[in-house]
Design a protein around this motif. Structure first.
Motif, PDB file in Angstrom:
ATOM      1  N   SER A   1       0.834  -1.194   0.000  1.00 28.68           N
ATOM      2  CA  SER A   1       0.000   0.000   0.000  1.00 28.68           C
ATOM      3  C   SER A   1       0.875   1.252   0.000  1.00 28.68           C
ATOM      4  N   PRO A   2       0.342   2.400  -0.434  1.00 27.87           N
ATOM      5  CA  PRO A   2       1.161   3.625  -0.486  1.00 27.87           C
ATOM      6  C   PRO A   2       1.742   4.020   0.861  1.00 27.87           C
ATOM      7  N   CYS A   3       0.959   3.877   1.920  1.00 28.01           N
ATOM      8  CA  CYS A   3       1.461   4.265   3.234  1.00 28.01           C
ATOM      9  C   CYS A   3       2.604   3.355   3.671  1.00 28.01           C
ATOM     10  N   ALA A   4       2.460   2.056   3.449  1.00 28.69           N
ATOM     11  CA  ALA A   4       3.525   1.130   3.832  1.00 28.69           C
ATOM     12  C   ALA A   4       4.783   1.363   2.999  1.00 28.69           C
ATOM     13  N   ARG A   5       4.629   1.685   1.723  1.00 28.49           N
ATOM     14  CA  ARG A   5       5.796   1.972   0.889  1.00 28.49           C
ATOM     15  C   ARG A   5       6.505   3.243   1.348  1.00 28.49           C
TER      16      ARG A   5
ATOM     17  N   MET B   1      11.295   5.399   4.152  1.00 26.18           N
ATOM     18  CA  MET B   1      11.922   6.087   5.280  1.00 26.18           C
ATOM     19  C   MET B   1      12.869   5.156   6.030  1.00 26.18           C
ATOM     20  N   ARG B   2      12.454   3.924   6.210  1.00 32.77           N
ATOM     21  CA  ARG B   2      13.324   2.971   6.910  1.00 32.77           C
ATOM     22  C   ARG B   2      14.526   2.602   6.049  1.00 32.77           C
ATOM     23  N   TRP B   3      14.343   2.508   4.751  1.00 32.03           N
ATOM     24  CA  TRP B   3      15.443   2.115   3.872  1.00 32.03           C
ATOM     25  C   TRP B   3      16.524   3.192   3.813  1.00 32.03           C
ATOM     26  N   LYS B   4      16.119   4.451   3.872  1.00 31.84           N
ATOM     27  CA  LYS B   4      17.101   5.531   3.858  1.00 31.84           C
ATOM     28  C   LYS B   4      17.981   5.494   5.102  1.00 31.84           C
ATOM     29  N   GLY B   5      17.449   5.028   6.227  1.00 32.40           N
ATOM     30  CA  GLY B   5      18.241   4.978   7.456  1.00 32.40           C
ATOM     31  C   GLY B   5      19.222   3.831   7.503  1.00 32.40           C
TER      32      GLY B   5
ATOM     33  N   VAL C   1      23.403   2.748   4.283  1.00 26.87           N
ATOM     34  CA  VAL C   1      24.851   2.634   4.471  1.00 26.87           C
ATOM     35  C   VAL C   1      25.221   1.226   4.913  1.00 26.87           C
ATOM     36  N   LYS C   2      24.424   0.666   5.830  1.00 29.53           N
ATOM     37  CA  LYS C   2      24.682  -0.713   6.279  1.00 29.53           C
ATOM     38  C   LYS C   2      24.625  -1.687   5.111  1.00 29.53           C
ATOM     39  N   PHE C   3      23.651  -1.463   4.253  1.00 30.33           N
ATOM     40  CA  PHE C   3      23.469  -2.379   3.129  1.00 30.33           C
ATOM     41  C   PHE C   3      24.685  -2.381   2.204  1.00 30.33           C
TER      42      PHE C   3
ATOM     43  N   TYR D   1      10.810  -5.087   2.182  1.00 31.22           N
ATOM     44  CA  TYR D   1      10.613  -4.762   3.590  1.00 31.22           C
ATOM     45  C   TYR D   1      11.307  -5.784   4.482  1.00 31.22           C
ATOM     46  N   ARG D   2      11.297  -7.030   4.097  1.00 29.06           N
ATOM     47  CA  ARG D   2      12.048  -8.042   4.855  1.00 29.06           C
ATOM     48  C   ARG D   2      13.536  -7.715   4.866  1.00 29.06           C
ATOM     49  N   LEU D   3      14.043  -7.280   3.718  1.00 27.06           N
ATOM     50  CA  LEU D   3      15.457  -6.916   3.638  1.00 27.06           C
ATOM     51  C   LEU D   3      15.762  -5.709   4.513  1.00 27.06           C
ATOM     52  N   ALA D   4      14.881  -4.696   4.438  1.00 24.11           N
ATOM     53  CA  ALA D   4      15.095  -3.504   5.259  1.00 24.11           C
ATOM     54  C   ALA D   4      14.995  -3.837   6.744  1.00 24.11           C
ATOM     55  N   ARG D   5      14.041  -4.670   7.108  1.00 24.06           N
ATOM     56  CA  ARG D   5      13.887  -5.039   8.519  1.00 24.06           C
ATOM     57  C   ARG D   5      15.078  -5.846   9.012  1.00 24.06           C
ATOM     58  N   GLU D   6      15.644  -6.678   8.136  1.00 26.53           N
ATOM     59  CA  GLU D   6      16.814  -7.468   8.524  1.00 26.53           C
ATOM     60  C   GLU D   6      18.028  -6.579   8.775  1.00 26.53           C
ATOM     61  N   TYR D   7      18.266  -5.638   7.881  1.00 29.36           N
ATOM     62  CA  TYR D   7      19.469  -4.814   8.014  1.00 29.36           C
ATOM     63  C   TYR D   7      19.300  -3.717   9.054  1.00 29.36           C
ATOM     64  N   GLN D   8      18.084  -3.460   9.459  1.00 29.54           N
ATOM     65  CA  GLN D   8      17.900  -2.522  10.557  1.00 29.54           C
ATOM     66  C   GLN D   8      18.455  -3.082  11.855  1.00 29.54           C
ATOM     67  N   CYS D   9      18.435  -4.398  12.006  1.00 27.44           N
ATOM     68  CA  CYS D   9      18.924  -5.039  13.228  1.00 27.44           C
ATOM     69  C   CYS D   9      20.418  -5.300  13.197  1.00 27.44           C
TER      70      CYS D   9
END
Length: 864
Positions: A361-365, A370-374, A377-379, A653-661
């Motif tokens: 959905s647009p809101c989730a994207r 926003m999460r991917w921009k943070g 660098v880790k990625f 989103y799974r990738l972003a959630r993984e690299y956030q940790c």
């Protein structure tokens, strides 16, 4: 007492029942005594008020007796009239049901029963048993003190209308749903609800506890925490204080109970009454998905799939509505964490439930961006680390692979061991999405184990060859690992997803292929070799075992692709001795003794049968199995291609959630980062900072909750307006179709030119008014129709009847066009309504900003 038809004896029974204060229901229209009593009762009150003497009323009833009961003399009629009059005097116990006019007999029966001696609570239970909300609404009054038993019955029987009626009447659910009450609801469910099987008590009769529900929720949602669900201690069974404790959000607890007990209509009703409707909808999808994965009944699985899609659709609509109103608040809302679910946000729960449409959905994207921009660098740091690790391994296996390990090999093993240590720390951490949620993490574990095992085997001199083989396999694994980083590109990511989804299907196919190759390989080995030669090779060494594996499995596998030797089925010569013609446990392979005649058996039957078997094997493997895997791959490709965007957003989103940790630095420096995190968490955090952050978080949660409730109200209003508009449009369409068919049937016209469709909404919106010239033409046309004397001379010359028919047809046709015009204008009204709602939302938002500004001014004044 229910009376249909009947004679004088039926009137006697009715009179006796009325004297005992038993309610009587008369079925008017059934004839006989029922109609006589009904007619007399309806006219008794007006007659008794207008007549001074009872004799006049009796005479009136006496005159009606012959109309309903026949074959009575005058004395019998008078006796019957007196009994009817006695019945009419207790009219408050008589209920009349008219067959011709009344539509609901059960309502009349309930009304009759209510005239008895039952109190209001009994009447309410009776209405509940008969499923009559209208009757129950009239039964509710202040005399009913305790509605808890009624609410319990309505919940167990899934009477949604009754639940809504009781809540509307003022029933306080938070006072009703205590810990012991919720536990009783789980134990009072029917066996078909499969709740006992889900909670692990399918084969015993033990009472269900809330701790069993806690374990199930922890399995299906990955995390669950609630202190009142830990009732394994015996203290819960004896402490009345704990059992009387109520829940903060009772509707959420009832929603979970309704989902687990398959009360889906009740779950739909309870959803919008929860404190956090958006999060509750996603939690419902998690539970339905978890139940669907656990059960095997196809009907239950289909039901769970339909309900999961229902709640996901609701969540998407609510999120889109809030996103159109306020982007920042809506993104903050889906990222808001809930301690009940282990600190997971709504978007994290959607990841657990595999709600791909919601994540797309647009809101989730927007939240995903926003999460991917943070973590970008880790990625890229991890990509660089993986590429360098792969090239280091390539240099090792190609240019520096000695008979014994080298120092550079040891350094590489140390780096990989540090990464394995990082994986272990992630698995022991409290983050639900740190390692276990993705198949790529399992892939990393296999890669690390294979490399470290290869390094260990190379350290042993007698197993160096096996270590080299594992190193060669690691080269392939290192290359395929880079596919994970290509997910960030939409075109490549969708192709990788197709490849990943095909792997499980390929494993299923290989099982069929293995059985077929193994069967043919053993059969062909029997035909081209003898027992004694095979026994000589069975020395149980690595070489002989590999030869047997090649002959039984690999050779038939390559034959499937055309590698067939021309002399593979030559005539086999078997030699036997005359003295060996006796039964033994094992065939004798000893040479023939002196003086014993040796017989040589030569046959071409093995060659013919072997070639036939090869033909069947190639036919089955090439035509059947290979085409089967092609069909399976085509199905997977089409399914993923149709939803490629949703799958890609889900994996991103799974990738972003993984690299956030993950730590920002790669191994081996990641170990130091983990230590620094622990030190910062326990030593550098001050209590004042915690209190300030907690107060700010609570204030933010309050504003987000208010924003969420506001969007829920707008969502419900839009749903009601859409239903009303849809019903109006369907009614208009039905009227138009009926009008057209009536005209054609009445006047016999075969007009192939149907009325034109309504103009598009855009054209109507630009010019909602009608052209004046067209309006004048229509006015003149009607004027000429209603004033035939002013019609044109050509029309007046025709026959009056035909002229009237033609005019009527054209006028009705024009009316149908006008209805179509009104049909299109409804869309214009809907657009104006939406604009009004947007303006209303802007006004509310402005009011909220003003309130915030006023609160800020108040705080500043307090500080001063």
């Amino acid at each position: 007492m229910l009376l249909l038809d009947g004679g004088v004896r039926a009137i006697d029974r009715c009179l006796k029942a009325l004297k005992r204060r038993v309610p009587v229901l008369l079925v008017q229209g059934s004839g006989g005594a029922a109609d006589l009593l009904a007619d007399s009762t309806e006219s008794y009150l007006p007659m008794s008020q207008g007549c001074d003497e009872e004799e006049e009323v009796l005479q009136n009833i006496f005159s009606k007796v012959p109309m309903y009961i026949y074959d009575l003399d005058e004395e019998q009629r008078m006796e019957c009239a007196k009994k009817v009059l006695e019945c009419c005097k207790v009219e408050n116990k008589i209920t009349i049901y008219n067959i011709d006019t009344d539509s609901s007999l059960d309502k009349s029966i309930l009304t009759a029963l209510r005239t008895g001696k039952a109190n209001a609570a009994d009447e309410l239970r009776l209405a509940l048993e008969w499923d009559r909300v209208d009757v129950a609404e009239s039964c509710l009054n202040a005399e009913i003190d305790n509605l808890s038993e009624v609410m319990r019955l309505t919940l167990l029987e899934e009477k949604v209308d009754f639940v809504d009626l009781l809540i509307t009447w003022g029933f306080v659910m938070s006072s009703f749903l205590s810990v012991v009450e919720l536990r009783n609801l789980y134990n009072l469910t029917k066996p078909k609800a499969h709740i006992r099987e889900l909670l692990g008590h399918g084969s015993d009769d033990k009472a269900l506890k809330l701790n069993d529900v806690h374990k199930l929720l922890k399995q299906v949602i990955s995390s669950h925490s609630h202190r009142y669900y830990r009732d394994t201690n015996s203290l819960f069974d004896f402490c009345s204080t704990i059992n009387k404790i109520t829940f903060e959000d009772p509707y959420l607890e009832l929603l979970i109970w309704a989902i687990l007990t398959r009360r889906n209509n009740l779950a739909k009703y309870l959803w919008d009454t929860c404190n956090f409707p958006l999060n509750t909808a996603i939690v419902a999808t998690c539970i339905y998905q978890g139940v669907r994965d656990k059960v095997t009944d196809s009907a239950v699985r289909a039901e769970c799939k339909a309900m999961k899609d229902y709640f996901e659709t609701i969540a998407i609509k609510l999120t889109d509505l809030s996103y159109n109103k306020n982007v920042t608040n809506s993104v903050s809302l889906i990222h808001q964490k809930y301690m009940r679910w282990g600190g997971l946000s709504t978007l994290d729960l959607a990841l657990v439930a595999r709600d791909m449409s919601f994540i797309s959905s647009p809101c989730a994207r927007a939240g995903q961006d926003m999460r991917w921009k943070g973590i970008r660098v880790k990625f890229y740091v991890r990509i660089s680390y993986r590429v360098l690790l792969m090239f280091a391994h390539f240099v090792l296996v190609l240019f520096n692979l000695g008979y014994i390990p080298t120092y550079t090999e040891g350094i590489l093993a140390l780096v990989i061991a540090s990464e394995a240590l990082e994986k272990g720390v992630e698995m022991l951490s409290n983050e639900p999405f740190s390692t276990s949620y993705s198949a790529w993490n399992s892939y990393d574990v296999v890669l690390l184990i294979v490399f470290l095992l290869g390094f260990f085997l190379r350290s042993l001199s007698f197993l160096t060859e096996l270590g080299n083989i594992l190193y060669a396999g690691c080269a392939v694994l290192f290359c395929l690992r880079l596919l994970r980083f290509l997910y960030v590109f939409p075109r490549l990511g969708s192709k990788i997803l197709i490849f990943v989804y095909m792997v499980p299907k390929l494993v299923e196919f290989l099982l069929f292929l293995l059985l077929m190759v193994l069967g043919y390989g053993i059969a062909s080995k029997v035909l081209v070799s003898d027992t004694c030669k095979n026994r000589e090779k069975m020395t149980w060494t690595m070489r002989t075992l590999m030869d047997l594996f090649i002959e039984v499995f690999l050779d038939p596998y390559w034959q499937m692709f055309g590698n067939i030797k021309p002399d593979m089925f030559t005539n086999t010569n078997l030699t036997s001795c005359d003295e060996q013609r006796q039964w033994r446990w094992l065939a004798s392979c000893a040479p023939c003794g002196d003086g014993v005649k040796a017989t040589v058996h030569t046959t071409s039957l093995y060659s013919v049968f072997g070639q036939l078997m090869l033909a069947v094997y190639l036919l089955m493997s090439n035509l059947l199995l290979l085409n089967l895997i092609i069909a399976i791959f085509t199905t997977v490709y089409e399914r993923v291609r149709d939803q490629s965007i949703e799958h890609w957003n889900y994996e991103m989103y799974r990738l972003a959630r993984e690299y956030q940790c993950k730590p920002a630095l790669p191994p081996p420096l990641a170990v130091f980062v983990s230590l620094w995190r622990s030190f910062s968490a326990f030593a550098l955090r001050r209590k004042s900072d915690q209190d300030e952050a907690a107060s700010a978080c609570e204030e933010t949660d309050v504003w987000l909750n208010q924003f969420e409730r506001q969007q829920l109200r707008s969502f419900k209003m839009m749903g009601e307006e859409e239903e009303t508009l849809e019903a109006t449009l369907c009614s208009l369409k039905k009227t138009i179709d009926t009008l057209t068919s009536t005209i054609s049937a009445k006047f016999g016209h075969d007009d192939t030119a149907s009325p034109p469709p309504p103009p598009p909404p855009s054209e109507t919106f630009q010019n909602p008014g009608e052209d004046p010239a067209r309006m004048q033409w229509r006015f003149d046309d009607r004027k000429s129709f209603f004033n035939p004397r002013k019609a044109s001379s050509s029309t007046a010359a025709k026959n009056n009847d035909n002229d009237l028919t033609e005019k009527s047809y054209s006028t009705l046709k024009q009316l149908a066009l006008e209805v179509n015009f009104l049909h299109s204008n409804l869309y214009y009204s809907q657009a104006r309504l939406e604009n009004g709602l947007k303006r209303h939302g802007l006004m509310l938002e402005e009011m909220v900003n003003n309130i915030r500004r006023i609160m800020g001014d108040i705080k500043e004044r307090k500080k001063k």
